[in-house]
Design a protein around this motif. Structure first.
Motif, PDB file in Angstrom:
ATOM      1  N   PRO A 105      -8.690 -22.060   6.923  1.00  0.00           N
ATOM      2  CA  PRO A 105      -9.815 -21.636   7.756  1.00  0.00           C
ATOM      3  C   PRO A 105     -11.186 -22.016   7.195  1.00  0.00           C
ATOM      4  N   ARG A 106     -12.217 -21.624   7.925  1.00  0.00           N
ATOM      5  CA  ARG A 106     -13.572 -22.069   7.642  1.00  0.00           C
ATOM      6  C   ARG A 106     -14.298 -21.206   6.619  1.00  0.00           C
ATOM      7  N   LEU A 107     -14.097 -19.894   6.669  1.00  0.00           N
ATOM      8  CA  LEU A 107     -14.875 -18.974   5.846  1.00  0.00           C
ATOM      9  C   LEU A 107     -14.003 -18.277   4.808  1.00  0.00           C
ATOM     10  N   TYR A 108     -14.476 -18.276   3.571  1.00  0.00           N
ATOM     11  CA  TYR A 108     -13.807 -17.578   2.476  1.00  0.00           C
ATOM     12  C   TYR A 108     -14.500 -16.236   2.267  1.00  0.00           C
ATOM     13  N   TYR A 109     -13.719 -15.163   2.187  1.00  0.00           N
ATOM     14  CA  TYR A 109     -14.228 -13.800   2.005  1.00  0.00           C
ATOM     15  C   TYR A 109     -14.036 -13.414   0.547  1.00  0.00           C
ATOM     16  N   THR A 110     -15.129 -13.133  -0.160  1.00  0.00           N
ATOM     17  CA  THR A 110     -15.050 -12.917  -1.610  1.00  0.00           C
ATOM     18  C   THR A 110     -14.416 -11.577  -1.968  1.00  0.00           C
TER      19      THR A 110
ATOM     20  N   ILE B 255      -4.230 -18.446   2.321  1.00  0.00           N
ATOM     21  CA  ILE B 255      -3.464 -17.255   2.692  1.00  0.00           C
ATOM     22  C   ILE B 255      -4.357 -16.027   2.615  1.00  0.00           C
ATOM     23  N   GLN B 256      -5.171 -15.962   1.586  1.00  0.00           N
ATOM     24  CA  GLN B 256      -6.118 -14.857   1.432  1.00  0.00           C
ATOM     25  C   GLN B 256      -7.087 -14.806   2.599  1.00  0.00           C
ATOM     26  N   MET B 257      -7.555 -15.965   3.066  1.00  0.00           N
ATOM     27  CA  MET B 257      -8.541 -16.025   4.142  1.00  0.00           C
ATOM     28  C   MET B 257      -7.990 -15.561   5.488  1.00  0.00           C
ATOM     29  N   MET B 258      -6.662 -15.598   5.649  1.00  0.00           N
ATOM     30  CA  MET B 258      -6.049 -15.124   6.883  1.00  0.00           C
ATOM     31  C   MET B 258      -6.036 -13.600   6.960  1.00  0.00           C
ATOM     32  N   SER B 259      -6.056 -12.945   5.812  1.00  0.00           N
ATOM     33  CA  SER B 259      -6.058 -11.478   5.765  1.00  0.00           C
ATOM     34  C   SER B 259      -7.137 -11.048   4.782  1.00  0.00           C
ATOM     35  N   PRO B 260      -8.409 -11.241   5.125  1.00  0.00           N
ATOM     36  CA  PRO B 260      -9.488 -11.097   4.135  1.00  0.00           C
ATOM     37  C   PRO B 260      -9.664  -9.698   3.571  1.00  0.00           C
ATOM     38  N   THR B 261      -9.240  -8.666   4.297  1.00  0.00           N
ATOM     39  CA  THR B 261      -9.425  -7.304   3.787  1.00  0.00           C
ATOM     40  C   THR B 261      -8.102  -6.693   3.320  1.00  0.00           C
ATOM     41  N   TYR B 262      -7.046  -7.497   3.248  1.00  0.00           N
ATOM     42  CA  TYR B 262      -5.749  -6.982   2.782  1.00  0.00           C
ATOM     43  C   TYR B 262      -5.846  -6.583   1.317  1.00  0.00           C
ATOM     44  N   ASN B 263      -5.263  -5.437   1.006  1.00  0.00           N
ATOM     45  CA  ASN B 263      -5.220  -4.983  -0.378  1.00  0.00           C
ATOM     46  C   ASN B 263      -3.770  -4.718  -0.741  1.00  0.00           C
ATOM     47  N   TYR B 264      -3.336  -5.177  -1.912  1.00  0.00           N
ATOM     48  CA  TYR B 264      -1.950  -4.937  -2.284  1.00  0.00           C
ATOM     49  C   TYR B 264      -1.671  -3.444  -2.249  1.00  0.00           C
ATOM     50  N   SER B 265      -0.479  -3.122  -1.802  1.00  0.00           N
ATOM     51  CA  SER B 265      -0.174  -1.737  -1.471  1.00  0.00           C
ATOM     52  C   SER B 265       0.915  -1.154  -2.360  1.00  0.00           C
ATOM     53  N   TYR B 266       0.744   0.109  -2.733  1.00  0.00           N
ATOM     54  CA  TYR B 266       1.759   0.815  -3.508  1.00  0.00           C
ATOM     55  C   TYR B 266       2.625   1.683  -2.599  1.00  0.00           C
ATOM     56  N   ILE B 267       2.421   1.581  -1.265  1.00  0.00           N
ATOM     57  CA  ILE B 267       3.129   2.439  -0.315  1.00  0.00           C
ATOM     58  C   ILE B 267       4.642   2.303  -0.472  1.00  0.00           C
TER      59      ILE B 267
END
Length: 246
Positions: free
Chosen positions: A108-113, A207-219
């Motif tokens: 994608p076009r934009l990288y989310y830091t 892969i990160q840019m496709m889910s920019p707010t994803y956080n690894y989960s301990y669920i």
């Protein structure tokens, strides 16, 4: 040169050393308990957490489905600490610096830091050169002036290579044209994004840019399931002659 006797002695020493190394790790003496750890120290790295609990940093990264073990956990973030193993992994998940590409194949076009990001880390996750992500492929040794978030060349030209960038910023990434990638939903229970990028012929950053707010989960450590992510795969140029869109 070694004689036959010397070679046999050397081989015997090497075999003995290897055997001793195997014997030195007593599986029964390891702490194999898997538990949750709530990070309570600001700017504590995953490497520091790994040393604290005598685990491999990549073992922790894969237990938590981390984007990259160089991402700094937030205070209050829960991290799974896997059981100890005889051969803790400190290397196979590491992204070893910037890549070689001058543009991103397929977007994608934009990288989310993310927390602790630098242009050097971003270039590595996208398999691009440092100049490409900062300046669209041109050389820019010094900072440049950006207007309303728009910078000449790449979107990171206002940052030096190792300057820490605030989390939640969008960085414009130069793209290769024409090129494309396939995208599909994916759910995995163990690994880091580098494993997925290697498997699906893309990059950690894509892969990160496709889910920019994803956080690894301990669920899942408490009986739940891990959330799915969008996987970028099979990224390819559509022509041997391409241009860089910056």
């Amino acid at each position: 040169m070694f004689g036959v006797a010397s070679l046999l002695t050397l081989m015997g020493t090497m075999l003995s050393t290897t055997t001793e190394a195997k014997v030195a790790c007593n599986q029964a003496s390891l702490n194999t308990t898997r538990f949750n750890y709530v990070n309570d120290i600001e700017n504590q790295t995953v490497h520091a957490i790994a040393r604290k609990f005598n685990r491999g940093v990549c073992d922790i990264g894969r237990a938590n489905l981390m984007v990259d073990v160089s991402v700094v956990p937030n205070v209050g973030q829960t991290i799974i600490i896997p059981g100890q193993v005889c051969n803790p992994d400190w290397t196979t998940c590491i992204i070893d610096g910037p890549g070689t590409n001058e543009c991103l194949i397929g977007g994608p076009r934009l990288y989310y830091t993310l927390n602790g990001d630098t242009m050097w880390k971003i270039a590595g996750r996208l398999n691009m050169t440092l100049d490409a992500v900062r300046c669209g492929g041109d050389s820019c040794e010094t900072n440049v002036t950006c207007t309303n978030g728009i910078c000449p060349g790449g979107g990171g030209a206002q940052y030096t290579a190792n300057e820490t960038i605030a989390a939640g910023q969008f960085i414009k990434i130069p793209m290769c044209h024409p090129s494309t990638c396939d995208i599909e939903p994916y759910s995995f229970s163990h690994g880091v994004y580098k494993d997925l990028a290697d498997k699906f012929s893309s990059t950690v950053g894509q892969i990160q840019m496709m889910s920019p707010t994803y956080n690894y989960s301990y669920i899942a450590n408490e009986g739940g399931t891990y959330p799915p992510i969008g996987v970028v795969k099979n990224c390819r140029l559509l022509s041997p002659n391409y241009t860089v869109l910056s």
